[in-house]
Design a protein around this motif. Sequence first.
Motif, mmCIF file in Angstrom:
data_model
loop_
_atom_site.group_PDB
_atom_site.id
_atom_site.type_symbol
_atom_site.label_atom_id
_atom_site.label_comp_id
_atom_site.label_asym_id
_atom_site.label_seq_id
_atom_site.Cartn_x
_atom_site.Cartn_y
_atom_site.Cartn_z
ATOM 1 N N ILE A 85 -17.096 -20.950 -56.239
ATOM 2 C CA ILE A 85 -18.023 -20.109 -55.484
ATOM 3 C C ILE A 85 -17.659 -18.646 -55.671
ATOM 4 O O ILE A 85 -16.500 -18.262 -55.550
ATOM 5 C CB ILE A 85 -17.997 -20.452 -53.980
ATOM 6 N N LYS A 86 -18.677 -17.841 -55.951
ATOM 7 C CA LYS A 86 -18.496 -16.398 -56.068
ATOM 8 C C LYS A 86 -19.414 -15.696 -55.076
ATOM 9 O O LYS A 86 -20.429 -16.245 -54.655
ATOM 10 C CB LYS A 86 -18.810 -15.938 -57.492
ATOM 11 N N MET A 87 -19.046 -14.478 -54.712
ATOM 12 C CA MET A 87 -19.832 -13.679 -53.776
ATOM 13 C C MET A 87 -20.669 -12.659 -54.538
ATOM 14 O O MET A 87 -20.300 -12.206 -55.621
ATOM 15 C CB MET A 87 -18.918 -12.945 -52.797
ATOM 16 N N ALA A 88 -21.817 -12.313 -53.955
ATOM 17 C CA ALA A 88 -22.686 -11.298 -54.545
ATOM 18 C C ALA A 88 -23.414 -10.571 -53.422
ATOM 19 O O ALA A 88 -23.543 -11.086 -52.304
ATOM 20 C CB ALA A 88 -23.693 -11.926 -55.502
ATOM 21 N N SER A 89 -23.895 -9.367 -53.738
ATOM 22 C CA SER A 89 -24.679 -8.598 -52.783
ATOM 23 C C SER A 89 -26.009 -8.242 -53.433
ATOM 24 O O SER A 89 -26.044 -7.746 -54.565
ATOM 25 C CB SER A 89 -23.942 -7.314 -52.383
ATOM 26 N N VAL A 90 -27.089 -8.527 -52.735
ATOM 27 C CA VAL A 90 -28.435 -8.295 -53.266
ATOM 28 C C VAL A 90 -29.097 -7.204 -52.436
ATOM 29 O O VAL A 90 -29.464 -7.418 -51.283
ATOM 30 C CB VAL A 90 -29.265 -9.590 -53.232
ATOM 31 N N SER A 91 -29.246 -6.045 -53.014
ATOM 32 C CA SER A 91 -29.702 -4.881 -52.258
ATOM 33 C C SER A 91 -31.173 -4.941 -51.863
ATOM 34 O O SER A 91 -31.578 -4.338 -50.869
ATOM 35 C CB SER A 91 -29.459 -3.605 -53.075
ATOM 36 N N VAL A 92 -31.979 -5.690 -52.619
ATOM 37 C CA VAL A 92 -33.406 -5.713 -52.346
ATOM 38 C C VAL A 92 -33.726 -6.456 -51.046
ATOM 39 O O VAL A 92 -34.819 -6.317 -50.492
ATOM 40 C CB VAL A 92 -34.179 -6.351 -53.526
ATOM 41 N N CYS A 93 -32.762 -7.240 -50.540
ATOM 42 C CA CYS A 93 -32.975 -8.009 -49.309
ATOM 43 C C CYS A 93 -31.876 -7.665 -48.310
ATOM 44 O O CYS A 93 -30.890 -8.411 -48.189
ATOM 45 C CB CYS A 93 -32.963 -9.502 -49.600
ATOM 46 N N PHE A 94 -32.017 -6.571 -47.593
ATOM 47 C CA PHE A 94 -30.942 -6.102 -46.721
ATOM 48 C C PHE A 94 -30.540 -7.139 -45.678
ATOM 49 O O PHE A 94 -29.350 -7.377 -45.447
ATOM 50 C CB PHE A 94 -31.352 -4.811 -46.013
ATOM 51 N N LEU A 95 -31.507 -7.786 -45.059
ATOM 52 C CA LEU A 95 -31.211 -8.711 -43.971
ATOM 53 C C LEU A 95 -30.407 -9.917 -44.462
ATOM 54 O O LEU A 95 -29.630 -10.495 -43.710
ATOM 55 C CB LEU A 95 -32.516 -9.179 -43.308
ATOM 56 N N VAL A 96 -30.590 -10.282 -45.724
ATOM 57 C CA VAL A 96 -29.868 -11.436 -46.292
ATOM 58 C C VAL A 96 -29.158 -11.001 -47.582
ATOM 59 O O VAL A 96 -29.131 -11.734 -48.569
ATOM 60 C CB VAL A 96 -30.825 -12.621 -46.562
ATOM 61 N N LYS A 97 -28.565 -9.829 -47.557
ATOM 62 C CA LYS A 97 -27.989 -9.286 -48.789
ATOM 63 C C LYS A 97 -26.739 -10.035 -49.250
ATOM 64 O O LYS A 97 -26.412 -10.026 -50.432
ATOM 65 C CB LYS A 97 -27.673 -7.808 -48.616
ATOM 66 N N HIS A 98 -26.039 -10.691 -48.327
ATOM 67 C CA HIS A 98 -24.834 -11.428 -48.705
ATOM 68 C C HIS A 98 -25.213 -12.782 -49.309
ATOM 69 O O HIS A 98 -25.873 -13.600 -48.666
ATOM 70 C CB HIS A 98 -23.928 -11.631 -47.502
ATOM 71 N N HIS A 99 -24.792 -12.991 -50.549
ATOM 72 C CA HIS A 99 -25.106 -14.217 -51.278
ATOM 73 C C HIS A 99 -23.828 -14.893 -51.773
ATOM 74 O O HIS A 99 -22.800 -14.240 -51.960
ATOM 75 C CB HIS A 99 -25.976 -13.906 -52.503
ATOM 76 N N ILE A 100 -23.951 -16.190 -51.993
ATOM 77 C CA ILE A 100 -22.944 -16.920 -52.757
ATOM 78 C C ILE A 100 -23.660 -17.556 -53.944
ATOM 79 O O ILE A 100 -24.851 -17.848 -53.886
ATOM 80 C CB ILE A 100 -22.247 -18.017 -51.934
ATOM 81 N N TYR A 101 -22.925 -17.752 -55.029
ATOM 82 C CA TYR A 101 -23.476 -18.488 -56.165
ATOM 83 C C TYR A 101 -22.343 -19.227 -56.847
ATOM 84 O O TYR A 101 -21.193 -18.812 -56.803
ATOM 85 C CB TYR A 101 -24.216 -17.573 -57.132
#
Length: 241
Positions: free
Chosen positions: A220-236
């Motif tokens: 599992i790696k972490m990522a941040s998605v700026s286009v979706c501030f409310l759910v910007k924290h991601h895992i993949y």
Amino acid sequence: MSTKQIDPSLIVNEDTHRQAILKRFHTPRPDWYEKLFALLLAKCLKAYEPEVAGYKAELFSRLRGRVNKVLELGIGTGPNLKYYAGDGDVHVYGVDPNKRMEKYATEAAVAAGLPRTNFNFIQMVGEALPVSDASMDAVIGTLVLCSVQDVNLALQEVKRVLKPGGLYIFIEHVAAQDRTALKFLQKLLDPLQQIVGDGCHLTRQTGKLISEAGFSDVDIKMASVSVCFLVKHHIYGIARK
């Protein structure tokens, strides 16, 4: 030569059973809601997909030329198909509780170069995947565990349908860190999000649940998605049965 006739009651009973499962695990929505949600999802992904394209290319490179049967959990409008579906003799089973996603997913499959006979859209939920044990080379789920009713049951279903050594590829948004302004906002808006987002939860610790689901290996790696501030924290990542 006689042709064996199918008992109509078997068809009725099977459909009744399927509808009962759908109703149990996915709150029934009016048809206009499902149609509108599918349309809005297709439009929203136009901004989201370019930002996660690199992560998806990394993950789906593990499938190219190595899989025959793939189940995509919560296939939605089919944005992942272009990464793996046109490579070799791949058969894809797209599962989603929203029947209005079928039109978009089918179009995406055709655009990806997947023969129409190699794509099956199945209206069903992640808690009761409609395929046999150990039948899939890979299961894919992106932005879906936020909205299933029972995450642990869905993950056990993923394990059940995977062949030994099969891969589970995932990208999910997860809760913000505790004691942050974003986590407070997520908690505040979570009930509303579940209504407008077709059951989507904002505060799930999905990475922890995947790690504890009993896969033989989980990366599992972490990522941040700026286009979706409310759910910007991601895992993949990728889990192996």
